[in-house]
Motif scaffolding. Structure first.
Motif, PDB file in Angstrom:
ATOM      1  N   TYR A  57     -10.896 -16.983 -50.787  1.00 39.62           N
ATOM      2  CA  TYR A  57      -9.651 -17.317 -49.757  1.00 39.62           C
ATOM      3  C   TYR A  57      -9.103 -18.333 -50.382  1.00 39.62           C
ATOM      4  O   TYR A  57      -7.598 -18.214 -50.507  1.00 39.62           O
ATOM      5  N   THR A  58      -9.743 -19.561 -50.938  1.00 43.92           N
ATOM      6  CA  THR A  58      -8.716 -20.237 -51.229  1.00 43.92           C
ATOM      7  C   THR A  58      -7.981 -20.207 -52.604  1.00 43.92           C
ATOM      8  O   THR A  58      -6.753 -20.622 -52.857  1.00 43.92           O
ATOM      9  N   ALA A  59      -8.464 -19.383 -53.570  1.00 46.93           N
ATOM     10  CA  ALA A  59      -7.632 -19.120 -54.500  1.00 46.93           C
ATOM     11  C   ALA A  59      -6.574 -18.153 -54.345  1.00 46.93           C
ATOM     12  O   ALA A  59      -5.538 -18.325 -54.955  1.00 46.93           O
ATOM     13  N   ARG A  60      -6.653 -17.063 -53.367  1.00 46.99           N
ATOM     14  CA  ARG A  60      -5.666 -16.521 -53.068  1.00 46.99           C
ATOM     15  C   ARG A  60      -4.388 -17.514 -52.333  1.00 46.99           C
ATOM     16  O   ARG A  60      -3.329 -17.007 -52.547  1.00 46.99           O
ATOM     17  N   LEU A  61      -4.890 -18.375 -51.420  1.00 39.35           N
ATOM     18  CA  LEU A  61      -4.074 -19.156 -50.982  1.00 39.35           C
ATOM     19  C   LEU A  61      -3.233 -20.095 -52.063  1.00 39.35           C
ATOM     20  O   LEU A  61      -1.937 -20.303 -51.838  1.00 39.35           O
ATOM     21  N   HIS A  62      -3.901 -20.398 -52.996  1.00 33.25           N
ATOM     22  CA  HIS A  62      -3.062 -21.053 -54.162  1.00 33.25           C
ATOM     23  C   HIS A  62      -2.100 -20.220 -54.832  1.00 33.25           C
ATOM     24  O   HIS A  62      -0.926 -20.826 -55.097  1.00 33.25           O
ATOM     25  N   GLU A  63      -2.471 -18.898 -55.022  1.00 38.09           N
ATOM     26  CA  GLU A  63      -1.586 -18.013 -55.575  1.00 38.09           C
ATOM     27  C   GLU A  63      -0.302 -17.830 -54.771  1.00 38.09           C
ATOM     28  O   GLU A  63       0.733 -17.889 -55.176  1.00 38.09           O
ATOM     29  N   ILE A  64      -0.517 -17.673 -53.328  1.00 39.65           N
ATOM     30  CA  ILE A  64       0.618 -17.434 -52.555  1.00 39.65           C
ATOM     31  C   ILE A  64       1.446 -18.673 -52.552  1.00 39.65           C
ATOM     32  O   ILE A  64       2.752 -18.547 -52.538  1.00 39.65           O
ATOM     33  N   ARG A  65       0.900 -19.710 -52.547  1.00 27.14           N
ATOM     34  CA  ARG A  65       1.814 -21.145 -52.690  1.00 27.14           C
ATOM     35  C   ARG A  65       2.529 -21.102 -54.073  1.00 27.14           C
ATOM     36  O   ARG A  65       3.820 -21.313 -54.149  1.00 27.14           O
ATOM     37  N   ARG A  66       1.954 -20.764 -55.237  1.00 28.01           N
ATOM     38  CA  ARG A  66       2.686 -20.485 -56.489  1.00 28.01           C
ATOM     39  C   ARG A  66       3.942 -19.473 -56.351  1.00 28.01           C
ATOM     40  O   ARG A  66       4.900 -19.706 -56.742  1.00 28.01           O
ATOM     41  N   GLU A  67       3.637 -18.410 -55.837  1.00 27.40           N
ATOM     42  CA  GLU A  67       4.410 -17.332 -55.706  1.00 27.40           C
ATOM     43  C   GLU A  67       5.843 -17.770 -54.806  1.00 27.40           C
ATOM     44  O   GLU A  67       6.725 -17.288 -55.249  1.00 27.40           O
ATOM     45  N   THR A  68       5.477 -18.406 -53.741  1.00 30.91           N
ATOM     46  CA  THR A  68       6.348 -19.070 -52.853  1.00 30.91           C
ATOM     47  C   THR A  68       7.346 -19.888 -53.544  1.00 30.91           C
ATOM     48  O   THR A  68       8.525 -19.892 -53.517  1.00 30.91           O
ATOM     49  N   ALA A  69       6.622 -20.778 -54.236  1.00 35.01           N
ATOM     50  CA  ALA A  69       7.488 -21.841 -55.047  1.00 35.01           C
ATOM     51  C   ALA A  69       8.163 -21.064 -56.039  1.00 35.01           C
ATOM     52  O   ALA A  69       9.431 -21.287 -56.241  1.00 35.01           O
ATOM     53  N   ALA A  70       7.984 -20.322 -56.804  1.00 36.65           N
ATOM     54  CA  ALA A  70       8.516 -19.590 -57.912  1.00 36.65           C
ATOM     55  C   ALA A  70       9.709 -18.663 -57.048  1.00 36.65           C
ATOM     56  O   ALA A  70      11.011 -18.709 -57.692  1.00 36.65           O
ATOM     57  N   LEU A  71       9.520 -18.080 -55.991  1.00 38.40           N
ATOM     58  CA  LEU A  71      10.677 -17.448 -55.326  1.00 38.40           C
ATOM     59  C   LEU A  71      11.546 -18.403 -54.745  1.00 38.40           C
ATOM     60  O   LEU A  71      12.593 -17.933 -54.912  1.00 38.40           O
TER      61      LEU A  71
END
Length: 88
Positions: A57-71
């Motif tokens: 769950y936490t790994a996917r949360l970190h990926e979502i944060r990185r995706e949001t920052a890149a976007l």
């Protein structure tokens, strides 16, 4: 016409709970949960669930944060390119 999604089988001792945690975080974000809400849920999950589930769950949360920052960065660059007088 649709495209088939290729998903690797869970082998080599990988814990299915890890991938269940990732899937739940993905589903909750897709359903409209904000990053702050996901972080709160991750904190509770860390205390109450299987460690592998919490890690997924936490790994996917970190990926979502990185995706949001890149976007956000990409959108900012686009906005500056479209409005060069505001970039200065």
């Amino acid at each position: 016409m649709s495209l088939m999604t290729i998903a690797p089988a869970i082998t080599d001792g990988q814990d299915p709970a890890f991938f269940a945690g990732r899937a739940d975080a993905y589903d909750e974000h897709t359903d409209g949960a904000t990053i702050a809400q996901l972080q709160t849920r991750a904190d509770y999950i860390t205390d109450l669930h299987d460690p592998q589930y919490a890690a997924g769950y936490t790994a996917r949360l970190h990926e979502i944060r990185r995706e949001t920052a890149a976007l956000t960065a990409a959108q900012t660059d686009t906005a500056h390119e479209q409005n060069p007088e505001r970039a200065a």
